[in-house]
Design a protein around this motif. Structure first.
Motif, PDB file in Angstrom:
ATOM      1  N   ASP A  36       0.822  -1.211   0.000  1.00 29.64           N
ATOM      2  CA  ASP A  36       0.000   0.000   0.000  1.00 29.64           C
ATOM      3  C   ASP A  36       0.857   1.263   0.000  1.00 29.64           C
ATOM      4  O   ASP A  36       0.565   2.211  -0.728  1.00 29.64           O
ATOM      5  CB  ASP A  36      -0.959   0.011   1.198  1.00 29.64           C
ATOM      6  N   ASN A  37       1.904   1.291   0.845  1.00 29.12           N
ATOM      7  CA  ASN A  37       2.789   2.461   0.885  1.00 29.12           C
ATOM      8  C   ASN A  37       3.512   2.654  -0.440  1.00 29.12           C
ATOM      9  O   ASN A  37       3.645   3.783  -0.927  1.00 29.12           O
ATOM     10  CB  ASN A  37       3.797   2.341   2.017  1.00 29.12           C
ATOM     11  N   THR A  46       0.947   3.927  -2.996  1.00 27.06           N
ATOM     12  CA  THR A  46       0.633   5.333  -2.714  1.00 27.06           C
ATOM     13  C   THR A  46       1.756   6.240  -3.183  1.00 27.06           C
ATOM     14  O   THR A  46       1.521   7.254  -3.852  1.00 27.06           O
ATOM     15  CB  THR A  46       0.395   5.540  -1.200  1.00 27.06           C
ATOM     16  N   ASP A  95       1.980   6.254  -7.093  1.00 30.48           N
ATOM     17  CA  ASP A  95       0.862   6.999  -7.681  1.00 30.48           C
ATOM     18  C   ASP A  95       1.112   8.500  -7.628  1.00 30.48           C
ATOM     19  O   ASP A  95       0.847   9.221  -8.590  1.00 30.48           O
ATOM     20  CB  ASP A  95      -0.454   6.671  -6.959  1.00 30.48           C
ATOM     21  N   LYS A  96       1.630   8.975  -6.508  1.00 31.54           N
ATOM     22  CA  LYS A  96       1.877  10.426  -6.340  1.00 31.54           C
ATOM     23  C   LYS A  96       3.115  10.866  -7.121  1.00 31.54           C
ATOM     24  O   LYS A  96       3.112  11.927  -7.754  1.00 31.54           O
ATOM     25  CB  LYS A  96       2.050  10.765  -4.866  1.00 31.54           C
TER      26      LYS A  96
END
Length: 156
Positions: free
Chosen positions: A82-83, A86, A89-90
């Motif tokens: 997940d990290n 995230t 994606d950014k």
């Protein structure tokens, strides 16, 4: 197409195209010693198999107004899917980040960042990169001079 299936002519084509992607098919065929039709067929096959991923114009960063180049070592708060998702994606939405490598060692990612000047770079780091909630630590290295920046890969 595995590299061991590349013959001498394919290797020569890859070397020439890496050095001069704007070469005409006629000139390429002269340099490799084949007629234009089989030359074009070989290039198309190298493209279709994914060995040739794309063609690009290499810009002079100083001349386009991007005078600051840095490498940034990024450590995430945790090493879970997940990290990582995230973060990626950014980071993929930040145009000034021109390379992003998932690495081993003391950090998790190594970024190559270009900016107009130090002020723009600082703003980019403060407002975009360090604002990513999964980022734990950033360590920046400003490039003073570049002595080698080859985009040509040796083809084994």
């Amino acid at each position: 197409m595995a590299t061991n299936r590349l013959d001498k002519i394919d290797r020569k084509i890859l070397d020439i195209l890496q050095r001069s992607a704007k070469i005409t098919n006629a000139q390429l065929s002269k340099e490799i010693g084949l007629s234009p039709a089989p030359t074009l067929e070989r290039v198309k096959k190298l493209e279709q198999t994914g060995l040739i991923k794309s063609y690009h114009a290499l810009l002079d960063s100083d001349k386009v107004g991007l005078g600051v180049s840095t490498f940034v070592l990024v450590t995430l708060k945790g090493h879970n899917k997940d990290n990582i998702k995230t973060f990626l994606d950014k980071i993929n939405k930040i145009d000034n980040v021109i390379e992003c490598h998932h690495i081993t060692g003391s950090g998790d990612f190594l970024l190559k960042v270009i900016a107009k000047d130090i002020g723009t770079y600082q703003q980019l780091m403060l407002e975009d990169v360090s604002d990513i909630d999964v980022v734990d630590n950033l360590s920046s290295m400003v490039v003073l001079s570049t002595y080698k920046d080859s985009k040509v890969m040796p083809v084994p």
